[in-house]
Design a protein around this motif. Structure first.
Motif, PDB file in Angstrom:
ATOM      1  N   TRP A 159       6.344   4.077   9.176  1.00  0.00           N
ATOM      2  CA  TRP A 159       5.100   3.544   8.611  1.00  0.00           C
ATOM      3  C   TRP A 159       5.204   3.401   7.101  1.00  0.00           C
ATOM      4  CZ3 TRP A 159       5.850   8.623   9.811  1.00  0.00           C
ATOM      5  CH2 TRP A 159       5.452   9.598   8.879  1.00  0.00           C
ATOM      6  N   ARG A 167      -0.331   0.515   5.610  1.00  0.00           N
ATOM      7  CA  ARG A 167      -0.296  -0.961   5.596  1.00  0.00           C
ATOM      8  C   ARG A 167       0.274  -1.501   6.894  1.00  0.00           C
ATOM      9  NH1 ARG A 167      -1.329   1.935   0.902  1.00  0.00           N
ATOM     10  NH2 ARG A 167      -1.517   0.577  -0.917  1.00  0.00           N
ATOM     11  N   TRP A 168       1.341  -0.852   7.394  1.00  0.00           N
ATOM     12  CA  TRP A 168       1.902  -1.231   8.694  1.00  0.00           C
ATOM     13  C   TRP A 168       2.549  -0.009   9.332  1.00  0.00           C
ATOM     14  CZ3 TRP A 168       7.006  -0.068   8.843  1.00  0.00           C
ATOM     15  CH2 TRP A 168       7.782  -0.205   7.674  1.00  0.00           C
ATOM     16  N   LYS A 209       5.291   0.971  12.725  1.00  0.00           N
ATOM     17  CA  LYS A 209       6.183   0.493  13.784  1.00  0.00           C
ATOM     18  C   LYS A 209       6.423   1.629  14.766  1.00  0.00           C
ATOM     19  CE  LYS A 209      10.680  -0.408  12.942  1.00  0.00           C
ATOM     20  NZ  LYS A 209      11.868  -1.178  12.491  1.00  0.00           N
ATOM     21  N   ILE A 253       4.973  -3.680  15.981  1.00  0.00           N
ATOM     22  CA  ILE A 253       4.516  -3.421  14.611  1.00  0.00           C
ATOM     23  C   ILE A 253       3.017  -3.715  14.583  1.00  0.00           C
ATOM     24  CG2 ILE A 253       4.564  -4.218  12.213  1.00  0.00           C
ATOM     25  CD1 ILE A 253       7.516  -4.683  12.458  1.00  0.00           C
ATOM     26  N   SER A 298      -0.115  -4.196  11.966  1.00  0.00           N
ATOM     27  CA  SER A 298      -0.390  -4.436  10.545  1.00  0.00           C
ATOM     28  C   SER A 298      -1.824  -4.918  10.395  1.00  0.00           C
ATOM     29  CB  SER A 298       0.583  -5.475   9.979  1.00  0.00           C
ATOM     30  OG  SER A 298       0.499  -6.680  10.724  1.00  0.00           O
ATOM     31  N   SER A 299      -2.309  -4.854   9.159  1.00  0.00           N
ATOM     32  CA  SER A 299      -3.693  -5.251   8.906  1.00  0.00           C
ATOM     33  C   SER A 299      -3.816  -5.687   7.453  1.00  0.00           C
ATOM     34  CB  SER A 299      -4.644  -4.081   9.183  1.00  0.00           C
ATOM     35  OG  SER A 299      -5.977  -4.433   8.882  1.00  0.00           O
ATOM     36  N   PHE A 344      -6.643  -5.887  13.238  1.00  0.00           N
ATOM     37  CA  PHE A 344      -5.221  -5.580  13.104  1.00  0.00           C
ATOM     38  C   PHE A 344      -4.434  -6.508  14.024  1.00  0.00           C
ATOM     39  CE2 PHE A 344      -6.981  -2.657  16.258  1.00  0.00           C
ATOM     40  CZ  PHE A 344      -6.089  -2.725  17.316  1.00  0.00           C
TER      41      PHE A 344
END
Length: 271
Positions: free
Chosen positions: A132, A177-178, A180, A190, A192-193, A265
């Motif tokens: 992450w 932020r992301w 995996k 993954i 993410s947003s 997301f």
């Protein structure tokens, strides 16, 4: 969708990223911490636990006019907390899903704060490698993060679990932020947003860590790992408090007050 409007299968390249019998579902509850029990929040906030399990599907809208971008919006009532909830999915041909969860609160009613606003995804246990971009490497919370710095971290899902003497909420990461989650071969997802998230991954269900209305003499060392990886994808989570452990709530600025919430997301499969 099995009459509940939730995602129960997510298959890309013959890999199902959802554990059979489970789903991607809304979640407003955490396993209460020692501080939560001290403040009686496991009782005061109980209707949010009920709301997590008692959503009522009212209907849905489907737009499949563009077969490369199918849109579904599910409409729910959360009668335990006088709120309405919408979950929308946008799916393309590559298996990428954009998920938006939005809640409309009836603030004319007296409803207590919520522990978290988010969603929970159950994956097969083979997805056990976490990476992450956010605060780490240890667990951190809205009011417990000054010693956790933003960076890229990785580790096994097993190592995210902090074995407190008594089972409780553990392993959260803020300002993500992301994230995996992958297996040993590098297959995975993954998430993410465009906003920062709170995330955690464990081999335990919330009910494994939740002692209910009263503390019992459970010990973390007695827990048996589930045959799955449970990923929490939250907009935010109420702070841990800790001014004292016998009644004081978290400071107001670290509470998730009852109001409207919305976040988006994107889940991207990786091979």
């Amino acid at each position: 969708n099995r009459n509940d409007g939730l995602l129960h299968q997510y298959v890309v390249n013959n890999i199902n990223f959802l554990k059979n019998g489970y789903s991607l579902k809304p979640n407003f509850w955490r396993a209460p911490t020692d501080n939560d029990y001290g403040a009686g929040l496991q009782k005061t906030l109980l209707n949010w636990k009920r709301a997590t399990h008692n959503d009522v599907l009212l209907g849905f809208d489907l737009d499949s006019s563009n077969h490369k971008n199918i849109k579904m919006r599910m409409h729910y009532s959360l009668p335990d907390v006088y709120a309405m909830l919408d979950i929308s999915y946008e799916m393309n041909g590559e298996g990428i899903i954009k998920v938006t969860e939005s809640m409309r609160a009836d603030t004319s009613k007296k409803v207590p704060m919520l522990f978290k606003f988010g969603m929970q995804m159950m994956l097969p246990k083979s997805f056990d490698q976490l990476e992450w971009y956010g605060r780490g490497p240890g667990e951190n919370y809205m009011d417990r993060k000054d010693n956790a710095f933003v960076g890229i971290y990785k580790g096994s899902v097993r190592d995210q679990f902090v074995p407190y003497v008594r089972p409780q909420e553990t392993g959260n990461k803020t300002d993500v932020r992301w994230v995996k989650l992958s297996d040993k071969s590098g297959n995975g997802i993954i998430i993410s947003s465009d906003t920062v998230l709170n995330i955690s991954a464990r081999h335990f269900l919330d009910e494994d860590l939740d002692e209910g209305l009263e503390k019992h003499n459970a010990h973390a060392g007695e827990l048996k790992e589930r045959d799955m990886s449970i990923m929490n994808i939250d907009l935010n989570q109420t702070g841990l408090g800790g001014i004292n452990s016998w009644g004081t709530w978290p400071l107001e600025k670290y509470r998730m007050e009852y109001k409207d919430y919305k976040y988006t997301f994107v889940i991207t499969p990786i091979k």
